[in-house]
Design an enzyme around this catalytic site. Structure first.
Site, PDB file in Angstrom:
ATOM      1  N   SER A 191       0.854  -1.183   0.000  1.00 24.32           N
ATOM      2  CA  SER A 191       0.000   0.000   0.000  1.00 24.32           C
ATOM      3  C   SER A 191       0.886   1.228   0.000  1.00 24.32           C
ATOM      4  CB  SER A 191      -0.891   0.010   1.246  1.00 24.32           C
ATOM      5  OG  SER A 191      -1.529   1.256   1.422  1.00 24.32           O
TER       6      SER A 191
ATOM      7  N   TYR B 204      -2.330  -0.842  10.234  1.00 22.04           N
ATOM      8  CA  TYR B 204      -2.321  -1.142   8.799  1.00 22.04           C
ATOM      9  C   TYR B 204      -1.006  -0.692   8.167  1.00 22.04           C
ATOM     10  CZ  TYR B 204      -3.844  -1.121   3.906  1.00 22.04           C
ATOM     11  OH  TYR B 204      -3.955  -1.330   2.548  1.00 22.04           O
TER      12      TYR B 204
END
Length: 255
Positions: free
Chosen positions: A143, A156
């Site tokens: 990401s 995350y």
């Protein structure tokens, strides 16, 4: 156009937005697909759709946190197709958004178990197979939160930084065996996972504009745009790229 005719491509998290789009795009280019997910119903629906287009598909329910299940999935892929040309480690979660001090240990641990341990286990058994066959390609889905901070998403972000660490380390360890390992790092993408986030806002369109404004393109990504990077990363002709984090962020990190 890239050609994946008769290439065996393994995709985890295949019933999610990016996973589904990856399966369709690789399949359209001639690949044979080994698909896994924890959602058996959605996985079966995807497989049926792909088979209607004469795409050869193997599916298996697999929790990437479970070493035995991961090992069995890779073994089943090779038993069915005889080879593993490329693997896309896409399975992952976006946990509840909260300040770090408000994030529970349970939620942090669940995020790390799926997003990091899952990628580690998949790579472990994919690499073992690729060593026996003279090479292959692995594409880990990280990401943009793996190359910078992500407020309200500390667990995350930590997990995606770890995925990039695994990617770079494995790339160096196994490059001499013709195994390429890269990561794709997308910005917010219009998937079911992101739709769940949008559903929490009273004005969906205003929220969508808000999330997209930090990108130079002033919008979030579409799944097919991110999958183009996966196609590039796994392309046998892209033979000198390894250990790279390919950022697909609409220019968010340009400044």
């Amino acid at each position: 156009m890239k050609n994946y005719q008769d290439q065996v491509i393994l995709i985890t998290g295949a019933s999610g937005g990016l996973g589904q789009e990856a399966a369709k795009q690789f399949g359209k280019l001639g690949a044979k697909l080994a698909l896994s997910d924890i959602n058996a119903e959605k996985l079966a629906l995807l497989a049926n759709e792909l088979r209607e287009h004469d795409i050869d598909v193997l599916t298996m329910v697999c929790d990437v946190r479970d070493e035995d299940q991961v090992k069995a999935f890779v073994a089943a892929t090779v038993e069915r197709f005889g080879h593993l040309h490329a693997a896309i480690n896409n399975a992952g979660i976006d946990p509840e958004h909260a300040l770090l001090a408000d994030t529970s240990l349970e939620e942090y641990q669940r995020t790390m178990d799926i997003n990091v341990q899952g990628v580690f286990l998949c790579m472990k058994y994919q690499i073992q197979q690729m060593l026996t066959q003279g090479g292959g390609a692995i594409c880990n889905i990280a990401s943009v939160a793996g190359v910078g901070g992500a407020p309200f998403m500390s667990a995350y972000a930590a997990s995606k930084h770890a995925v990039i660490g695994l990617t770079k380390s494995a790339a160096f360890e196994y490059g001499k065996f013709n195994i390429r390992v890269n990561a794709v790092c997308p910005f917010i993408t219009m998937t079911d996972m992101f739709e769940q986030t949008l559903a929490q806002f009273p004005d969906r369109e205003a929220a969508l504009k808000h999330f997209g404004k930090t990108a130079a393109l002033k919008r979030v990504a579409q799944p097919e745009e991110v999958v183009q990077a996966m196609l590039f990363a796994c392309d046998p002709n892209n033979s000198y790229m390894t250990g790279h984090e390919l950022v697909i962020d609409g220019g968010m990190t340009a400044v």
